[in-house]
Design an enzyme around this catalytic site. Sequence first.
Site, PDB file in Angstrom:
ATOM      1  N   TYR A   1       0.813  -1.227   0.000  1.00 31.24           N
ATOM      2  CA  TYR A   1       0.000   0.000   0.000  1.00 31.24           C
ATOM      3  C   TYR A   1       0.845   1.275   0.000  1.00 31.24           C
ATOM      4  CZ  TYR A   1      -3.791  -3.130   1.284  1.00 31.24           C
ATOM      5  OH  TYR A   1      -4.719  -4.134   1.288  1.00 31.24           O
TER       6      TYR A   1
ATOM      7  N   HIS B   1      -4.545   6.246  -1.093  1.00 30.11           N
ATOM      8  CA  HIS B   1      -5.121   6.223   0.259  1.00 30.11           C
ATOM      9  C   HIS B   1      -4.054   6.395   1.342  1.00 30.11           C
ATOM     10  CE1 HIS B   1      -9.113   5.912   1.704  1.00 30.11           C
ATOM     11  NE2 HIS B   1      -9.161   4.659   2.045  1.00 30.11           N
TER      12      HIS B   1
ATOM     13  N   ASN C   1     -10.199   1.477   7.965  1.00 27.98           N
ATOM     14  CA  ASN C   1     -11.555   1.458   8.518  1.00 27.98           C
ATOM     15  C   ASN C   1     -11.610   1.324  10.034  1.00 27.98           C
ATOM     16  OD1 ASN C   1     -12.212   1.598   5.846  1.00 27.98           O
ATOM     17  ND2 ASN C   1     -13.132  -0.424   5.733  1.00 27.98           N
TER      18      ASN C   1
ATOM     19  N   ASP D   1      -6.411  11.462   2.686  1.00 25.55           N
ATOM     20  CA  ASP D   1      -6.670  11.744   1.277  1.00 25.55           C
ATOM     21  C   ASP D   1      -8.130  12.138   1.138  1.00 25.55           C
ATOM     22  OD1 ASP D   1      -8.216   9.047   0.082  1.00 25.55           O
ATOM     23  OD2 ASP D   1      -7.015   8.714   1.875  1.00 25.55           O
TER      24      ASP D   1
ATOM     25  N   ASN E   1     -13.692   6.605   5.168  1.00 25.24           N
ATOM     26  CA  ASN E   1     -13.907   5.596   6.212  1.00 25.24           C
ATOM     27  C   ASN E   1     -12.968   5.754   7.405  1.00 25.24           C
ATOM     28  OD1 ASN E   1     -16.088   4.376   4.970  1.00 25.24           O
ATOM     29  ND2 ASN E   1     -14.797   2.998   3.785  1.00 25.24           N
TER      30      ASN E   1
END
Length: 187
Positions: free
Chosen positions: A14, A19, A66, A93, A114
């Site tokens: 990631y 994100h 989340n 973001d 989220n």
Amino acid sequence: MRLIVGLGNPGEEYKWTRHNLGFMLIDKLAAEADVTVKRRDCRSLMGSAVIGGERIRLVKPQTFMNLSGEAVACLLAKEKVDDASQDLIVISDDLALPFGTIRLRERGSAGGHNGLKSIISTIGTSEFIRLRIGIQPDHPVSDSKAFVLEDFRKPQRDEVQEILARAAEAVHSVLRDGIRKAMSLYN
């Protein structure tokens, strides 16, 4: 003690996703302060710094986006932060803002994010400073979840570094000048 929390997802896969701009900005602030963000506490990676004469904890929750609120709530309690409205800055973001746009706010809704939803729900308030960095492309997005989890294209990465430099300046302004002055300079 102020907490600056960058939102993102843990894991090498990631690292360059849209994100993860929050994590990227925490890494930039840490490098500028010559500190590392690697101490584990409250399901987060943390580093301690002095920025603009203030004691700061730089934080990257490792809970995945989340569940970011769980890590933030734990840290607020552990660090005995009494006033999240002044002592918590969250970096995220924002798909609703054009790519590269920086938006500072004193408070507000989650705006569909989220990570912000989790924090607001878990700590029971939306009264905290947030810095949002726009990732909206110049074309329609059919699958927003897939889009935010895609890596920035290699040609965009230099531009991302410039955006992060401006965002770091905005954080320094919040710490030095206060949120209202910083908003007038960077929004």
